[in-house]
Every structure is written in structure tokens, then in C-alpha cells.
Enzyme design. Structure first.
Site, PDB file in Angstrom:
ATOM      1  N   ASP A 125       2.025 -11.692  -6.723  1.00 11.24           N
ATOM      2  CA  ASP A 125       1.319 -10.471  -6.342  1.00 11.24           C
ATOM      3  C   ASP A 125       1.216 -10.438  -4.824  1.00 11.24           C
ATOM      4  O   ASP A 125       1.107 -11.493  -4.182  1.00 11.24           O
ATOM      5  CB  ASP A 125      -0.084 -10.439  -6.957  1.00 11.24           C
ATOM      6  CG  ASP A 125      -0.071 -10.215  -8.462  1.00 11.24           C
ATOM      7  OD1 ASP A 125       0.883  -9.584  -8.964  1.00 11.24           O
ATOM      8  OD2 ASP A 125      -1.018 -10.657  -9.127  1.00 11.24           O
ATOM      9  N   ASP A 141       3.274  -4.232 -11.731  1.00 10.01           N
ATOM     10  CA  ASP A 141       1.941  -3.791 -12.164  1.00 10.01           C
ATOM     11  C   ASP A 141       1.787  -2.282 -11.996  1.00 10.01           C
ATOM     12  O   ASP A 141       1.190  -1.613 -12.842  1.00 10.01           O
ATOM     13  CB  ASP A 141       0.854  -4.505 -11.364  1.00 10.01           C
ATOM     14  CG  ASP A 141       0.849  -6.011 -11.573  1.00 10.01           C
ATOM     15  OD1 ASP A 141       1.317  -6.476 -12.630  1.00 10.01           O
ATOM     16  OD2 ASP A 141       0.371  -6.720 -10.665  1.00 10.01           O
TER      17      ASP A 141
END
Length: 173
Positions: A125, A141
Site C-alpha cells: 500500500d 483497492d
């Protein structure tokens, strides 16, 4: 080749290209994050609003279910099977093009994070929306969240007729 086979092949090719490029974009951005952000200070894009910051997520959204990689792998495989089932069953016409597009976007997101979990043991991330202290996330995401919202909107407002999903019933072609 008859038109039904041609239509299915055309949809499959379109879906493959869509999923391939969205997943490739996700993986390239994650590789860039590893190369440029790992062990570095956050890179501020918009002060107080948006930063790029490396994070290894061994769970799911909001850090839930840390270290449950086998669980995520099984869930992804079930999701992939469900998307394949819908793809096989859905009528190949313009009416269902929005549904299939959203499923391809959702598939891309699931595949992007699946690749990370299988080959890295964690999801990379790197996008941090600090204005509201939102958890760090990635392109996959975004695909999943936006695709999920669109799917919900389509089911509520576009595909509202009870017969719109008859194609999913067993025994239907």
C-alpha cells in the site's frame, strides 16, 4: 464461427485486456512504491491532504485479519470462480456491458492484491489520504471500492427487474 461464439470470444478478449492492463498498472505502481518509497519519508503530493507512503499490509482493509494469507487466497479463488461463472452465464449484449465492465474492474483489484499476497506475503500500500487519516491503500483497492460501489448502484438502479438476473439461475444458458 457463429455469432454467439464470436460474441463470447469478443467479450472474453475485451475482459482479458481490461483485467491485464488494470492489473499491470497496479503492479507497476506497487513496484515503483517498493523502489522509491520503502524505507523513505513520505512523499507529499498535496500538503495536509495526500501523501505517498510505503506500507506492507499483511491483513485486509483497515488492517483486519492480519497474517491470514491462506484465508485471503481461498476467498480470492472463490471470487474468481464466481466472476467466471457470471461471465459464462451472462447474455453477451449491450444491456449487460456495464455489469461486465464493473466485474472486470473488481477482478483486476482482487487479482492485483492476490498477486501480492501469493508472491510477497503482504499487499503493498502506498497512497495515504492524510486529510481524513484514511488507511493507506493502492490502485487495486481503488478498483475494488469503486467497482463495489458501482455494482451496488447498478443492482439498485439499472438492473432492478426481477428477470435481470435470471441468467444466473441453474439450468439457464
Amino acid at each position: 464461427m457463429n455469432s454467439a461464439k464470436h460474441s463470447t470470444l469478443s467479450w472474453a478478449l475485451t475482459g482479458f485486456i481490461c483485467v491485464f492492463f488494470l492489473t499491470l498498472l497496479d503492479q507497476i505502481t506497487k513496484l515503483l512504491a517498493i523502489e522509491q518509497l520503502k524505507e523513505q519519508e513520505s512523499f507529499v503530493l498535496i500538503k495536509g491532504v495526500l501523501e505517498l507512503s510505503y506500507l506492507e499490509n499483511r491483513g485486509m482493509a483497515f488492517g483486519l485479519l492480519q497474517g491470514k494469507i491462506p484465508y485471503f487466497i481461498v476467498m480470492c479463488l472463490l471470487f474468481f470462480a464466481a466472476v467466471l461463472y457470471v461471465f459464462i452465464k451472462v447474455p453477451k449484449n449491450r444491456y449487460y456491458a456495464p455489469l461486465m465492465t464493473v466485474l472486470f474492474v473488481l477482478l483486476s483489484g482482487a487479482l492485483g492484491n492476490f498477486i501480492d499476497r501469493v508472491f510477497r506475503g503482504y499487499v503493498v500500500d502506498f497512497i495515504y489520504f492524510c486529510l481524513i487519516d484514511f488507511p493507506t491503500f493502492n490502485l487495486a483497492d481503488i478498483y475494488v471500492v469503486c467497482g463495489g460501489i458501482l455494482l451496488l448502484l447498478f443492482v439498485c438502479f439499472l438492473y432492478r427487474d426481477d428477470r435481470d438476473f435470471d441468467f444466473l439461475k441453474p439450468g439457464r444458458n
